[in-house]
Write an enzyme that holds these catalytic residues in place. Structure first.
Site, PDB file in Angstrom:
ATOM      1  N   LYS A  53       5.391   0.237   7.799  1.00 14.43           N
ATOM      2  CA  LYS A  53       5.110   1.556   7.240  1.00 14.43           C
ATOM      3  C   LYS A  53       6.424   2.312   7.202  1.00 14.43           C
ATOM      4  CE  LYS A  53       0.589   3.383   8.244  1.00 14.43           C
ATOM      5  NZ  LYS A  53      -0.201   4.353   8.946  1.00 14.43           N
ATOM      6  N   GLU A  68       0.336   7.805   3.772  1.00 11.83           N
ATOM      7  CA  GLU A  68       0.627   9.243   3.755  1.00 11.83           C
ATOM      8  C   GLU A  68       2.116   9.517   3.807  1.00 11.83           C
ATOM      9  OE1 GLU A  68      -3.375  10.382   3.910  1.00 11.83           O
ATOM     10  OE2 GLU A  68      -1.606  11.618   3.632  1.00 11.83           O
ATOM     11  N   PHE A  69       2.813   8.636   4.517  1.00 12.26           N
ATOM     12  CA  PHE A  69       4.227   8.922   4.776  1.00 12.26           C
ATOM     13  C   PHE A  69       5.164   8.276   3.776  1.00 12.26           C
ATOM     14  CE2 PHE A  69       1.943   8.300   8.837  1.00 12.26           C
ATOM     15  CZ  PHE A  69       1.968   9.599   9.290  1.00 12.26           C
ATOM     16  N   GLY A  70       4.695   7.246   3.112  1.00 13.46           N
ATOM     17  CA  GLY A  70       5.551   6.502   2.203  1.00 13.46           C
ATOM     18  C   GLY A  70       4.938   5.141   1.964  1.00 13.46           C
ATOM     19  N   GLU A  71       5.750   4.230   1.420  1.00 12.59           N
ATOM     20  CA  GLU A  71       5.193   2.917   1.083  1.00 12.59           C
ATOM     21  C   GLU A  71       4.969   2.046   2.322  1.00 12.59           C
ATOM     22  OE1 GLU A  71       8.211   2.206  -1.720  1.00 12.59           O
ATOM     23  OE2 GLU A  71       6.891   2.566  -3.433  1.00 12.59           O
ATOM     24  N   VAL A  72       3.978   1.159   2.189  1.00 14.38           N
ATOM     25  CA  VAL A  72       3.722   0.179   3.251  1.00 14.38           C
ATOM     26  C   VAL A  72       4.102  -1.195   2.681  1.00 14.38           C
ATOM     27  CG1 VAL A  72       2.003  -0.779   4.832  1.00 14.38           C
ATOM     28  CG2 VAL A  72       1.773   1.584   4.037  1.00 14.38           C
ATOM     29  N   GLY A  96       0.830  -1.205   0.000  1.00 17.22           N
ATOM     30  CA  GLY A  96       0.000   0.000   0.000  1.00 17.22           C
ATOM     31  C   GLY A  96       0.859   1.247   0.000  1.00 17.22           C
ATOM     32  N   GLU A  97       0.171   2.335  -0.263  1.00 20.73           N
ATOM     33  CA  GLU A  97       0.866   3.618  -0.274  1.00 20.73           C
ATOM     34  C   GLU A  97       0.217   4.438   0.833  1.00 20.73           C
ATOM     35  OE1 GLU A  97       3.349   4.672  -2.448  1.00 20.73           O
ATOM     36  OE2 GLU A  97       3.401   6.551  -1.314  1.00 20.73           O
ATOM     37  N   ASP A 115     -11.133  10.207  12.535  1.00 16.12           N
ATOM     38  CA  ASP A 115     -11.132   9.749  11.142  1.00 16.12           C
ATOM     39  C   ASP A 115     -11.556   8.289  11.068  1.00 16.12           C
ATOM     40  OD1 ASP A 115     -10.848   9.778   8.447  1.00 16.12           O
ATOM     41  OD2 ASP A 115      -8.668   9.762   8.424  1.00 16.12           O
TER      42      ASP A 115
HETATM   43  P1  ATP Z   1      -4.415   6.849   5.008  1.00 14.28           P
HETATM   44  O1  ATP Z   1      -4.420   7.923   6.046  1.00 14.28           O
HETATM   45  O2  ATP Z   1      -4.747   7.349   3.638  1.00 14.28           O
HETATM   46  O3  ATP Z   1      -5.283   5.704   5.406  1.00 14.28           O
HETATM   47  P2  ATP Z   1      -1.842   5.904   5.950  1.00 14.28           P
HETATM   48  O4  ATP Z   1      -0.562   6.602   5.810  1.00 14.28           O
HETATM   49  O5  ATP Z   1      -2.458   5.957   7.288  1.00 14.28           O
HETATM   50  O6  ATP Z   1      -2.878   6.366   4.838  1.00 14.28           O
HETATM   51  P3  ATP Z   1      -2.404   3.218   5.921  1.00 14.28           P
HETATM   52  O7  ATP Z   1      -3.826   3.439   5.570  1.00 14.28           O
HETATM   53  O8  ATP Z   1      -2.132   2.820   7.302  1.00 14.28           O
HETATM   54  O9  ATP Z   1      -1.559   4.451   5.545  1.00 14.28           O
HETATM   55  O10 ATP Z   1      -1.791   2.161   4.925  1.00 14.28           O
HETATM   56  C1  ATP Z   1      -2.016   2.213   3.526  1.00 14.28           C
HETATM   57  C2  ATP Z   1      -2.494   0.850   3.054  1.00 14.28           C
HETATM   58  O11 ATP Z   1      -1.538  -0.150   3.416  1.00 14.28           O
HETATM   59  C3  ATP Z   1      -3.798   0.409   3.716  1.00 14.28           C
HETATM   60  O12 ATP Z   1      -4.897   0.893   3.014  1.00 14.28           O
HETATM   61  C4  ATP Z   1      -3.679  -1.108   3.656  1.00 14.28           C
HETATM   62  O13 ATP Z   1      -4.080  -1.564   2.369  1.00 14.28           O
HETATM   63  C5  ATP Z   1      -2.191  -1.344   3.810  1.00 14.28           C
HETATM   64  N1  ATP Z   1      -1.864  -1.630   5.225  1.00 14.28           N
HETATM   65  C6  ATP Z   1      -1.525  -0.750   6.175  1.00 14.28           C
HETATM   66  N2  ATP Z   1      -1.294  -1.355   7.353  1.00 14.28           N
HETATM   67  C7  ATP Z   1      -1.504  -2.663   7.149  1.00 14.28           C
HETATM   68  C8  ATP Z   1      -1.464  -3.825   7.986  1.00 14.28           C
HETATM   69  N3  ATP Z   1      -1.153  -3.734   9.285  1.00 14.28           N
HETATM   70  N4  ATP Z   1      -1.739  -5.014   7.439  1.00 14.28           N
HETATM   71  C9  ATP Z   1      -2.067  -5.119   6.133  1.00 14.28           C
HETATM   72  N5  ATP Z   1      -2.149  -4.066   5.296  1.00 14.28           N
HETATM   73  C10 ATP Z   1      -1.875  -2.849   5.785  1.00 14.28           C
END
Ligand code: ATP
Length: 551
Positions: A230, A208-212, A205-206, A323
């Site tokens: 993350k 806010e801060f970078g790739e997941v 996933g992508e 949120d």
């Molecule tokens: P946003 O605020 O837009 O939700 P973010 O920076 O908080 O972005 P996350 O939503 O936490 O990022 O992560 C982005 C994507 O990565 C998620 O939509 C999900 O698909 C995947 N992801 C994040 N954490 C996990 C996890 N613990 N297990 C599996 N997938 C995850």
């Protein structure tokens, strides 16, 4: 003999061998002074010897988000350490082995004003001396407790063992704000991991801060576990760095089966990482869209019950999420839902889809309570509003709330008293719960504890989920700014079908040659059937909406 006629079961408590919980009544104020109130109530008459407990929820009037809950064995309570000359609201319910009963109506009691009688000089001096001594002791105690709390890795224990007598549920989480150096806050509440224990595999996933990434964590002497990683991109700004650390700090303080668990952080090497448990089914909104109609109402309610449990825990720690949305809930392989996303960076950064609107900070308009949008009053009650929207997202398998309406149109419609229509085939009891979460007056919204208990009740009495909510065109939402002809507030058939959650039939209408709103006014159930709208619930919904145009 034919089958017995089915009757719709109303939401009642049914006693099976145990005494069913009943509403507690007849409250009496037995004693009060300037800092305490003693209240007793009538113990419900019991037909069996089943044990009855009482749950008392109370809060200072106007401060309902900061409530306290006590569990008691006797039908009376003394609330201590209260403010003088202040009104307190109190609600009580009985709990038997069948579960909790309904809360009593709110009871208001007021503490006495402070004692201001005339005092002699000597007495005054003694009092001043006593007060100074007390303040000194209190300060000493506070400093001591603070030091102890700092020494501890602050991971509050989640009590899963049922009732904790006289437990006060106020254990506020600690935010990063008070720390001059955020890295110190992170040290207090998270575990710094050796980067050699972490293996990054593929991007999932992508954020806010970078790739997941999906990856693994192998701690010395422990089994290798799958984790989500993350990362903070190398081009991070100060605010992104701060928010990244904040998210880890907050997550590190929570410990609950419905909150995503933090395994640790890497802050001393680049890229910085937040490492959490891996959630196989990813984000709830996408997961539901990919599995439309594959889950039963009970499975959907179980998912919601998990989210409500996580939110109860957060609200008990005075944490307001701000949120709460299906995109911020993650799902395990066994469909357990966990609340995630404790950062604030979304309020500052990328938002390609226009989910967040700027208003002195960005706000996810479609998920946010009116008072939070208008006055930035974010409380657990505004989280409850968002929970209602999550319920709607879950029951509609990941539809976008309010479809193609603009954020402005959504706000205007809500102000005019309209609400989202029930999702297709939504159990009416769930739609009623959603609507209570969307009470304009936040005091009238249920607390997360009540929502959790209600959902639990529906899971154990699934027959309550059978009656399906009717689509009522008079109270559910219409597009306010549309220029449709009189009585028809829609510009086109696709727009109308979308708004009544029937967009799956757009092509059926097109094939039947229906292309203006006027052309649908005389449709009958038989016409719909011939057009391929065969489900009676869907026919009813479409016809109800058309009827609404004519009234
Ligand atoms: P946003 O605020 O837009 O939700 P973010 O920076 O908080 O972005 P996350 O939503 O936490 O990022 O992560 C982005 C994507 O990565 C998620 O939509 C999900 O698909 C995947 N992801 C994040 N954490 C996990 C996890 N613990 N297990 C599996 N997938 C995850």
């Amino acid at each position: 003999m034919g089958p017995a006629p089915q009757r719709t079961a109303p939401a009642v408590w049914v006693a099976v061998g145990h005494a069913a919980p009943v509403t507690v009544s007849q409250f009496i104020l037995t004693q009060r002074d300037d800092s305490s109130l003693s209240v007793s109530w009538l113990a419900p008459r019991q037909r069996s010897r089943t044990s009855v407990e009482y749950e008392v929820m109370f809060f200072e009037k106007g401060e309902e988000a900061r409530y306290t809950v006590k569990h008691l064995l006797e039908p009376n309570v003394t609330l201590r350490d209260l403010q003088p000359d202040t009104a307190y609201l109190l609600r009580v319910r009985s709990i038997t082995p069948l579960g909790p009963g309904p809360y009593s109506p709110e009871q208001e009691f007021r503490t006495l004003p402070p004692d201001t009688g005339a005092l002699s000089g000597g007495v005054i001096v003694s009092i001043i001396f006593g007060v100074l001594l007390f303040i000194g002791l209190l300060l000493g105690l506070l400093i001591f407790r603070r030091k102890q709390a700092h020494r501890r890795q602050a991971r509050p224990d989640y009590n899963t063992s049922g009732f904790d007598r006289e437990k006060v549920w106020l254990k506020p989480y600690v935010d990063l704000q008070p720390y001059d150096d955020p890295s110190r806050g992170v040290l207090e509440f998270t575990k710094e991991l050796d980067v050699s224990c972490v293996t990054m595999e593929n991007v999932i996933g992508e954020g806010e801060f970078g790739e997941v990434y999906r990856g693994s964590l192998r701690l010395p002497g422990k089994e290798c576990i799958v984790v989500a990683i993350k990362t903070l991109k190398s081009t991070y700004s100060d605010s992104q760095w701060w928010n990244f650390l904040r998210e880890a700090t907050i997550m590190g303080q929570f410990n609950h089966p419905n909150i995503v668990r933090l395994e640790g952080v890497v802050t001393k090497r680049r890229p910085m990482m937040i490492i959490t448990e891996y959630m196989e089914n990813g984000a709830l909104d996408t997961f539901l869209r990919e599995n439309e109609a594959k889950f039963s109402p009970v499975q959907l309610v179980s998912m919601l019950q998990g989210i409500a449990s996580g939110m109860t825990y957060l609200s008990e720690h005075n944490y307001v999420h701000r949120d709460l949305a299906a995109r911020n809930i993650l799902v395990t392989h066994s469909l357990q839902c966990k609340v995630s996303d404790f950062g604030l960076s979304r309020i500052l950064e990328n938002d390609a889809e226009g989910t967040y609107e700027t208003k002195g900070g960005k706000i996810p308009i479609r998920w946010t309570a009116p008072e939070a949008i208008a006055h930035r009053i974010f409380t657990s009650a505004s989280d409850v509003w968002s929970f209602g929207i999550v319920m709607w997202e879950v029951l509609s398998f990941g539809d976008k709330p309010y479809g193609n309406m603009t954020n402005q149109e959504v706000m205007k419609s809500l102000e005019d008293g309209y609400r989202l229509p029930p999702p297709v085939d939504c159990p009416s009891i769930l739609y009623e719960l959603m609507k209570s979460c969307w009470s304009h007056d936040r005091i009238r919204r249920p607390h997360f504890q009540e929502i959790r208990a209600q959902l639990q009740h529906f899971i154990s009495s699934p027959q309550l989920l059978r009656p399906v909510a009717d689509f009522d065109p008079r109270v559910t939402l219409r597009l306010p700014s549309c220029s449709g002809s009189d009585g028809i507030p829609y510009r086109s058939i696709p727009e109308w079908l979308e708004s009544i959650r029937m967009k799956r039939y757009i092509s059926n209408f097109r094939t039947a040659g229906l292309d203006t709103m006027e052309s649908i006014l005389e449709l009958t159930a038989e016409d719909l059937k011939q057009m391929g709208v065969s489900l009676p619930g869907h026919q009813k919904r479409i016809l109800c909406s058309i009827q609404g145009f004519k009234e």
